[in-house]
Design a protein around this motif. Sequence first.
Motif, short mmCIF file in Angstrom:
data_model
loop_
_atom_site.label_atom_id
_atom_site.label_comp_id
_atom_site.label_asym_id
_atom_site.label_seq_id
_atom_site.Cartn_x
_atom_site.Cartn_y
_atom_site.Cartn_z
N GLY A 105 -43.00 32.08 31.99
CA GLY A 105 -42.67 32.33 30.59
C GLY A 105 -43.78 33.08 29.88
N SER A 106 -45.03 32.69 30.16
CA SER A 106 -46.17 33.35 29.53
C SER A 106 -46.18 34.84 29.87
N ASP A 245 -37.80 34.08 21.50
CA ASP A 245 -38.35 33.41 22.68
C ASP A 245 -37.37 32.29 23.08
C1 LIG Z 1 -40.76 28.78 24.04
C2 LIG Z 1 -41.74 28.95 25.16
N1 LIG Z 1 -42.28 30.14 25.39
C3 LIG Z 1 -43.13 30.35 26.41
C4 LIG Z 1 -43.50 29.33 27.26
C5 LIG Z 1 -44.46 29.59 28.38
O1 LIG Z 1 -43.83 29.47 29.62
P1 LIG Z 1 -44.70 29.20 30.95
O2 LIG Z 1 -45.27 27.83 30.83
O3 LIG Z 1 -43.70 29.35 32.06
O4 LIG Z 1 -45.75 30.25 31.03
C6 LIG Z 1 -42.96 28.06 27.06
C7 LIG Z 1 -43.32 26.93 27.92
O5 LIG Z 1 -43.06 25.78 27.63
C8 LIG Z 1 -42.05 27.85 25.97
O6 LIG Z 1 -41.54 26.65 25.71
#
Ligand SMILES: Cc1ncc(COP(=O)(O)O)c(C=O)c1O
Length: 433
Positions: A105-106, A245
């Motif tokens: 996600g990041s 997001d």
């Molecule tokens: C809304 C949102 N964006 C981004 C992320 C980041 O995802 P990741 O932990 O896979 O990098 C998260 C993770 O919980 C999230 O809830």
Amino acid sequence: MAQLYPFTDPRAAETHAPRSIAKGDNVRVTDTEGNTFVDAVSGLWCASLGFNHPRLIRAAEAQMQKLAFYHGFMGRTCEVTDRLAKRLVARLPGDLSHVFFATSGSEAVESAVKMVRYYQNARGKHGKKRIIAREGGYHGSGQMAAALTGMSYCHDGFDVPLDMVVRVGRPHYLRDAEPGETELDFSRRMARELDQTIRREGPDTIGAFIGEPAMGSGGVILPPEGYWAEVQEVLAKHDILLIADEIITGFGRTGNWFGCETWGIKPDLMTMAKQMTAAYFPMSAVAMTAQVRDVIADAAHGMGTFGHGVTYGGHPVGAAVALETLDIYEEMDLPNHVNALGDHLAQALEIIGAQPGVLEARRAGLLAAVEMNTNEDAEAVVEAAERNGVFFRLIGPVIAIAPPYTASRDDLDEVMRTLSKSIEEVMPVMTTA
Ligand SMILES: Cc1ncc(COP(=O)(O)O)c(C=O)c1O
């Protein structure tokens, strides 16, 4: 202690080791000491089909047998990844029409921000680069993703690029509304404050606004009436892109395929991960409109390549798992299935909402929260619930609930009964008052 654990106090972990999970069976996980728990938040809001779905395991294995890795760089692609892209595009809300794949996600958030910059540069708007993000928003752990995140513990000590971020308030009507203010009034005030912030900072310095349709890790904050319509009007006026997001809200969680549909959001870019593969493989994506894609494509053509991508982006095993996940979602008639289970949860939430110490119980689809008066009360409830065999997620005064879609009605009853009983256990004085 060989690991430096994420979002954990390392010194505390030396004396109080993290609970070590050894196996999963649908909505339940079992630790190395043999204790079994229902996970009422699907791990990290991601294991939407439980922890050992046989079809996803078979899909991963079959793809590994066929092609365990290939990439999408420099004139190559994977057949299965192209199939997933087509399938996703057909599902995407609003005008979103193209996808870019990453792994976490990041990374999806980092990619979306880089795309905004690339897009604004290509349009000759070289100063229009900062991103508006909200208090309490969570967007991940990359440099920019952490800066966008509205939680100080993600910034402190890390020197993340906060100068690229313009912070605005969170839409938490319950806690932040003024006396007598209606939800709509509150949303309008938020929009006015957003407009004032943009004018103060200079619209020509701001490229995009990022927001989760409903905030997850910031406390399951569901947008108040009119919020997104008001915000989008302000953004459009100042030529500011909207990044939705959907990393938690995507793929059914709020009772529609995407949170954008639940709250009438028309984003220019959208991030997804987690439930895209039901968490069985690390895979994420950024979706964009044809408008954004075309500007980027022309600029990249001028440079001879689009200079961005990650080795495992669009991994064929992840793509095969995502395709099987989509098949399962479609077979379960996803939005209807989630809404039916959500309605089942609603009755218990109403009862819990009236228990001592509880300020509010709220829900959209299968994303729910019980907000206690104080952080201490919520912490005591979550600890009691764990002793009673259910994992919830503690966020300040909020107890978050986001069960797997494969939960039975009996599983949901067990979750809510345990929550209710745990509240009773830790609020005994008030119960008898
Ligand atoms: C809304 C949102 N964006 C981004 C992320 C980041 O995802 P990741 O932990 O896979 O990098 C998260 C993770 O919980 C999230 O809830």
